[in-house]
Each structure stands twice: as structure tokens, then as C-alpha cells.
Motif scaffolding. Structure first.
Motif, PDB file in Angstrom:
ATOM      1  N   GLU A 335       0.816  -1.208   0.000  1.00  0.00           N
ATOM      2  CA  GLU A 335       0.000   0.000   0.000  1.00  0.00           C
ATOM      3  C   GLU A 335       0.853   1.263   0.000  1.00  0.00           C
ATOM      4  O   GLU A 335       0.349   2.358  -0.136  1.00  0.00           O
ATOM      5  N   ASP A 336       2.142   1.096   0.162  1.00  0.00           N
ATOM      6  CA  ASP A 336       3.014   2.261   0.235  1.00  0.00           C
ATOM      7  C   ASP A 336       3.811   2.412  -1.055  1.00  0.00           C
ATOM      8  O   ASP A 336       4.696   1.639  -1.349  1.00  0.00           O
ATOM      9  N   LEU A 417      -1.154 -11.923  -8.734  1.00  0.00           N
ATOM     10  CA  LEU A 417      -0.946 -10.501  -8.500  1.00  0.00           C
ATOM     11  C   LEU A 417      -1.728 -10.111  -7.251  1.00  0.00           C
ATOM     12  O   LEU A 417      -2.932 -10.320  -7.182  1.00  0.00           O
ATOM     13  N   ILE A 418      -1.013  -9.568  -6.281  1.00  0.00           N
ATOM     14  CA  ILE A 418      -1.660  -9.174  -5.030  1.00  0.00           C
ATOM     15  C   ILE A 418      -1.575  -7.661  -4.933  1.00  0.00           C
ATOM     16  O   ILE A 418      -0.483  -7.092  -5.006  1.00  0.00           O
ATOM     17  N   LEU A 419      -2.717  -7.018  -4.816  1.00  0.00           N
ATOM     18  CA  LEU A 419      -2.718  -5.562  -4.786  1.00  0.00           C
ATOM     19  C   LEU A 419      -3.346  -5.069  -3.498  1.00  0.00           C
ATOM     20  O   LEU A 419      -4.472  -5.431  -3.167  1.00  0.00           O
ATOM     21  N   ASP A 420      -2.592  -4.251  -2.772  1.00  0.00           N
ATOM     22  CA  ASP A 420      -3.082  -3.683  -1.522  1.00  0.00           C
ATOM     23  C   ASP A 420      -3.614  -2.280  -1.814  1.00  0.00           C
ATOM     24  O   ASP A 420      -2.837  -1.398  -2.164  1.00  0.00           O
ATOM     25  N   GLU A 421      -4.899  -2.106  -1.707  1.00  0.00           N
ATOM     26  CA  GLU A 421      -5.538  -0.810  -1.981  1.00  0.00           C
ATOM     27  C   GLU A 421      -5.137  -0.237  -3.345  1.00  0.00           C
ATOM     28  O   GLU A 421      -4.598   0.872  -3.431  1.00  0.00           O
ATOM     29  N   PRO A 422      -5.411  -0.963  -4.427  1.00  0.00           N
ATOM     30  CA  PRO A 422      -4.910  -0.525  -5.740  1.00  0.00           C
ATOM     31  C   PRO A 422      -5.541   0.760  -6.270  1.00  0.00           C
ATOM     32  O   PRO A 422      -4.931   1.418  -7.106  1.00  0.00           O
ATOM     33  N   THR A 423      -6.721   1.109  -5.810  1.00  0.00           N
ATOM     34  CA  THR A 423      -7.340   2.303  -6.395  1.00  0.00           C
ATOM     35  C   THR A 423      -7.348   3.494  -5.452  1.00  0.00           C
ATOM     36  O   THR A 423      -8.045   4.465  -5.678  1.00  0.00           O
ATOM     37  N   ARG A 424      -6.530   3.392  -4.407  1.00  0.00           N
ATOM     38  CA  ARG A 424      -6.408   4.542  -3.514  1.00  0.00           C
ATOM     39  C   ARG A 424      -5.908   5.744  -4.295  1.00  0.00           C
ATOM     40  O   ARG A 424      -4.912   5.690  -5.009  1.00  0.00           O
ATOM     41  N   VAL A 450      -7.129  -8.859  -4.189  1.00  0.00           N
ATOM     42  CA  VAL A 450      -7.261  -7.419  -3.998  1.00  0.00           C
ATOM     43  C   VAL A 450      -7.646  -7.126  -2.550  1.00  0.00           C
ATOM     44  O   VAL A 450      -8.691  -7.574  -2.079  1.00  0.00           O
ATOM     45  N   ILE A 451      -6.793  -6.389  -1.865  1.00  0.00           N
ATOM     46  CA  ILE A 451      -7.143  -5.921  -0.533  1.00  0.00           C
ATOM     47  C   ILE A 451      -7.739  -4.536  -0.702  1.00  0.00           C
ATOM     48  O   ILE A 451      -7.146  -3.692  -1.376  1.00  0.00           O
ATOM     49  N   SER A 452      -8.904  -4.308  -0.124  1.00  0.00           N
ATOM     50  CA  SER A 452      -9.468  -2.971  -0.218  1.00  0.00           C
ATOM     51  C   SER A 452     -10.277  -2.689   1.027  1.00  0.00           C
ATOM     52  O   SER A 452     -10.903  -3.590   1.582  1.00  0.00           O
ATOM     53  N   SER A 453     -10.246  -1.442   1.493  1.00  0.00           N
ATOM     54  CA  SER A 453     -11.097  -1.117   2.634  1.00  0.00           C
ATOM     55  C   SER A 453     -12.413  -0.524   2.164  1.00  0.00           C
ATOM     56  O   SER A 453     -13.238  -0.128   2.961  1.00  0.00           O
ATOM     57  N   GLU A 454     -12.595  -0.461   0.842  1.00  0.00           N
ATOM     58  CA  GLU A 454     -13.881   0.022   0.329  1.00  0.00           C
ATOM     59  C   GLU A 454     -14.783  -1.167   0.046  1.00  0.00           C
ATOM     60  O   GLU A 454     -14.547  -1.924  -0.903  1.00  0.00           O
ATOM     61  N   LEU A 455     -15.820  -1.298   0.836  1.00  0.00           N
ATOM     62  CA  LEU A 455     -16.724  -2.437   0.649  1.00  0.00           C
ATOM     63  C   LEU A 455     -17.339  -2.518  -0.746  1.00  0.00           C
ATOM     64  O   LEU A 455     -17.381  -3.602  -1.334  1.00  0.00           O
TER      65      LEU A 455
END
Ligand SMILES: Nc1ncnc2c1ncn2[C@@H]1O[C@H](COP(=O)(O)OP(=O)(O)OP(=O)(O)O)[C@@H](O)[C@H]1O
Ligand SMILES: [Mg+2]
Length: 501
Positions: A335-336, A417-424, A450-455
Motif C-alpha cells: 500500500e506504500d 498478482l496481489i494488490l493492496d488498496e490498488p485504487t487509492r 485485492v485488498i481494499s477497505s472500500e466495501l
């Protein structure tokens, strides 16, 4: 009549090859929260840097409290009562939270504020965000979201009349975001003015009084939030309407691409087991602090683990360092952005090339041509707004940096492919494009996590959802169980941990 706190007229700013702002005017009145919106690269951050003295305009006038001013530096702006939280984190890693907050505080109108008093205010604000770290903690030991809170508090302790927030919630949990909104509403009720930049429409409509839209550096207009709709704003932003719908779900194959078994790594990753199918998008949801990031880090060798097996295409693989993961085609985009290896002082081309170094290096002379092709493809596929592939990544807008980061890894043809918060930090249009791209990659047989905090994003994009609570898998949901309510129940631990296969 409400007083005008800040006014900008006819602002122009040109960078080599780009007109970032052209004849932009803007007004902020007391007691208002004023949103500044526009696509990635529209000129929002540039505008804010100009009204806070970090950049000099080529033309135009800035007025504070009705008086025309020239801001030679950020210190000038702060002294005149303008505080800003920039889009990129800018804390000093090696000094404490408190020192970071106190450093560079301008003297208040009443003279220097006593240090003790400042510390109290600072502690009070940190407490409002329920932080778990002490003010004497070194910043480098904080997570990205904790650093974001420190940046915010750093601005809040300033006695300003104008507060500016450039995408402040991109790294915040929902709870922290709503704590911030409470603070902003208080400032508003005290007659302060707030400029607020975000790509999140729900925030904009909850929080703001007016919305000003920029497109390609030009002012499109200012509207009352209560008299406008998200669709109207999108039309102003992109000049057309955008389908804000998610791509069709995929048809993951039955073949298991990746199997994680009994992964353990500290308290935030306990006995984690799950599977990812070929062609599947697996959403990972968990509240902040649930361990979703720790699990991915342990799995991809970023952090050490105490136990756990990883089986790729039916074969056990040893992944104990990031290089192992990369060798097996398992790419993890953290995410960074900076930690991820986006080199801000290097061009887009070199950033893409670095990802391919092991392959390009063998090809001698060919490598320069190939590097350019790869970079141009990334720019095309992700519609990166850049002059050309030689533009420095650090001079791209925030959202476009994010696109380069995704693009450079995608161009290496991952298996997983692992994406942490890709659309931040990504604007609506580009967000839909990234969703389409991920679905296309999945349909080509890549496994995507895909990890996302947006439900809505989790529900809209995923074929199945892995819910994490308290460092372990709380459940795997699919079909009609994949809805906000059920996901939240699992995420908040209302369901007992269940065995999953
Ligand atoms: N220092 C710089 N040198 C060259 N070009 C720049 C520089 N800073 C910004 N730009 C360009 O100016 C334009 C506006 O960028 P800006 O950062 O203001 O966009 P933004 O609206 O904040 O986008 P985002 O939503 O992605 O943060 C972009 O095309 C960007 O590449
Ligand atoms: Mg920006």
C-alpha cells in the motif's frame, strides 16, 4: 455576508511540456467546506501548492482575508493562517511524533505559543483519533495510516483560518475518517474555511458545501453540493458520463492456482489457510488492524513467518524473501508507493525497466529500445497522464504515480498478482479502468488478490471474498453471501471463526 477567507484569480502554472493550471479562480468563504475535484492530473495539488506558497504561479493573484498577498514560501502561508496536509506523507522518520508536529510551527499571532500548551493540544488531537502510539514514538515505527493521522494533527494544531486537506483519508480507516470529519465540522462551526480534495464521492457529498471542478488545468465551475449529483460532478470532471459499474464477474477455473496452508507470523497472522483459483479475483476485507496486510506480507516473503506452506500450481514452493516470490511470478504491490520501489527521481521508463532488470540485462543493446516499448505500453494501457516516458515519476500527479506502479508489475506478466488498496487516490474514470484491467488479467488466467477497505469495491469486483478478523480468516464468502452486511458481520468478529478450505 460571509467573509471571503481565500481568493485566487487567474492562476496559471506551466511545467515544461504541461500547462498544469490555466486561468483558475477560486473562492473560500468562512464556515465552508469546499471540495476541489478533478481527474488525476487535473491540477488540484498544484493549485494547493500555489495557495500555500510551495510553488510560485506564473500569473494570477492570491488574496487572504481580502488582501492581495505574495507567498514566497510555505512559511509565509502558515504565518498568514493557512495550514495544509499534503497528499504525500512528508514527516521526518527519525524523530518523534511530537517533534514532527512541533517542528516548523509558525508563531501565533499572540506570539510564540508555549511549547507545553502546544503539546497539550497535540495530545488532545491524537487522543481524538484513539491512537495507540505514544507521542514520543519515532515516526519510522508507525504504519502508513498512523503517519497520516500525525500529518493531519500537525495541521490541526496550527491556529489557522484556512485548513487544506489533499486526499487526507486515502490511508485512513473508516472510523478515523469519520473522526476527521467531526473535527472538520467543528472547524467549520468556528468559522474556519476548509478546502478538501478527495476522489471519494460519498465523503464529498457528506461533508462539503460547495464543489469546484478542474479539468486539464482549467476551471470548469463551482456548484452547491446540495444542488448537484455525483453524475453531474463526474460529467464536469471528465466531460462525459462514466458508467460507474463494475466489470462482469469472471468464470474462475476449478484449478487451484495458489494454496496457502497454516500460515503463521506473529499475532496478526494466525493459522491462515485459503485458496486462489486460476482466473479468480479474490477480495480480502478486514477492518484496519485486522491483519490483512500482515498476512500478505508473510505470504510473499516480505516479513518472516514461523510456519506455513505455499503451493503454487500443485507444487510446494519456498517463498522466504521477496525475490523468491518474484521468481515464482507472485507479485505483491504494497500500500506504500515509496516502499514499493517507485523511484520518484527516476523516469517512468526507468521505473518500468527496473522491474524487468533481470530480463532486460541479458539483451545488451536491445534493452533500451525494449525498455521504452514496455514503458510506452504501461502509459497506454493504464492511460497514464504524462508528457512522455521520460517524465520523472515524482512529477506525475499522485494518481498517475499509482498507475505507473500497477502498470510496471502487470507488464511483467504475473501468475499471482496481489494488490493492496490498488485504487487509492485514483479518480472515478481511472478506477473503472483499473477494475476492467484486473478483470481482463483474471480472464487471461492470472490469479488476483485485492485488498481494499472500500466495501463496494470488494463486493463489486471480487468472485469470492476472504474476510479477515483478528489476524485470521473469519470466513470466505461467495454468491449472495457476498454483501455488505454479511461481510461486516464477519469482519467485526460476530461470526465465530470457521474452518475454511
Ligand atoms: N514538478 C512538476 N514537474 C512537471 N510536471 C508536473 C509537476 N508537478 C505536477 N506536474 C504536472 O501537472 C499536472 C497536474 O498535476 P497535479 O499533481 O496538480 O494533479 P492532481 O489533480 O493533484 O492529480 P491527483 O488526483 O492524481 O493527485 C500533471 O500533468 C502533472 O504531471
Ligand atoms: Mg494530487
Amino acid at each position: 455576508m460571509a467573509r471571503t477567507l481565500l481568493a485566487a484569480r487567474g492562476i496559471r502554472k506551466e511545467f515544461p511540456g504541461t500547462v498544469a493550471l490555466d486561468n483558475v479562480s477560486f473562492e473560500l468563504i468562512e464556515g465552508e467546506i469546499h471540495a476541489l475535484m478533478g481527474e488525476n492530473g487535473a491540477g488540484k495539488s498544484t493549485f494547493l501548492k500555489i495557495v500555500t506558497g510551495a510553488l510560485q504561479p506564473d500569473a494570477g493573484e492570491i488574496q487572504l482575508a481580502g488582501r492581495s498577498v505574495r507567498l514566497h514560501s510555505p512559511v509565509d502561508a502558515r504565518r498568514m493562517g493557512v495550514a495544509i496536509v499534503h497528499q504525500e506523507l512528508s514527516l521526518f522518520p527519525d524523530i518523534s511524533v511530537m517533534e514532527n508536529i512541533l517542528v516548523g510551527q509558525a508563531p501565533t499571532r499572540a506570539g510564540f505559543m508555549r511549547r507545553r500548551q502546544m503539546q497539550e493540544i497535540c495530545e488532545r488531537y491524537l487522543a481524538r483519533f484513539h491512537v495507540s502510539f505514544s507521542p514520543s514514538e519515532l515516526v519510522k515505527n508507525l504504519s502508513v495510516s498512523q503517519q497520516q493521522i500525525v500529518e493531519i494533527v500537525k495541521a490541526l494544531v496550527t491556529d489557522a483560518s484556512v485548513y487544506i486537506f489533499d486526499e487526507p483519508t486515502s490511508a485512513l480507516s473508516v472510523e478515523d475518517a469519520s473522526r476527521l470529519f467531526d473535527v472538520l465540522r467543528e472547524l467549520k462551526s468556528q468559522g474556519k474555511g476548509i478546502i478538501y480534495v478527495s476522489h471519494k464521492f460519498d465523503e464529498i457529498f457528506q461533508l462539503t458545501d460547495r464543489i469546484t471542478v478542474l479539468r486539464d488545468g482549467a476551471l470548469i465551475g463551482t456548484v452547491q453540493t446540495s444542488r448537484t449529483s455525483a453524475d453531474d460532478v463526474i460529467r464536469m470532471m471528465v466531460g462525459r458520463s462514466i458508467e460507474r459499474i463494475y466489470p462482469d464477474k469472471g468464470n474462475p477455473e476449478d484449478q487451484i492456482l495458489l494454496r496457502v496452508q497454516n500460515l503463521n507470523a506473529g499475532s496478526k497472522c494466525r493459522n491462515v489457510s485459503f485458496e486462489l483459483r486460476k482466473g479468480e479475483i479474490l477480495g480480502v476485507f478486514g477492518l484496519v488492524g485486522s491483519g490483512r496486510t500482515e498476512i500478505m506480507r508473510a505470504m510473499t516473503g516480505v516479513d518472516p513467518r514461523t510456519s506455513g506452506d505455499i503451493v503454487l500450481d500443485g507444487r510446494p514452493v519456498r517463498i522466504h524473501a521477496v525475490q523468491d516470490a518474484i521468481r515464482h511470478g507472485v507479485y505483491y504491490l504494497t500500500e506504500d508507493r515509496k516502499e514499493q520501489g517507485l523511484f520518484l527521481k527516476m523516469s517512468i521508463r526507468d521505473n518500468v525497466a527496473v522491474t524487468h532488470l533481470d530480463r532486460l540485462a541479458k539483451r545488451g543493446l536491445l534493452q533500451r529500445v525494449r525498455a521504452r516499448e514496455l514503458a510506452e505500453q504501461v502509459i497506454r494501457d493504464l492511460r497514464v497522464k504524462a508528457k512522455d516516458d521520460e517524465q520523472l515519476v515524482g512529477s506525475l500527479s499522485g494518481g498517475n504515480q499509482q498507475k505507473v506502479m500497477i502498470g510496471k508489475w502487470v507488464s511483467r506478466q504475473p501468475r499471482v498478482l496481489i494488490l493492496d488498496e490498488p485504487t487509492r487516490g485514483i479518480d472515478v474514470g481511472a478506477k473503472a479502468e483499473i477494475h476492467q484491467l484486473l478483470r481482463k488479467l483474471a480472464n487471461e488466467g492470472i490469479g488476483i488478490i485485492v485488498i481494499s477497505s472500500e466495501l463496494p469495491e470488494i463486493v463489486g469486483l471480487s468472485d469470492r471474498v476472504l474476510v479477515v478478523h483478528n489476524g485470521t480468516v473469519a470466513g470466505v464468502l461467495s454468491g449472495s453471501d457476498m454483501n455488505d452486511e454479511i461481510i461486516m458481520e464477519y469482519a467485526s468478529g460476530l461470526h465465530k471463526e470457521i474452518a475454511v478450505g
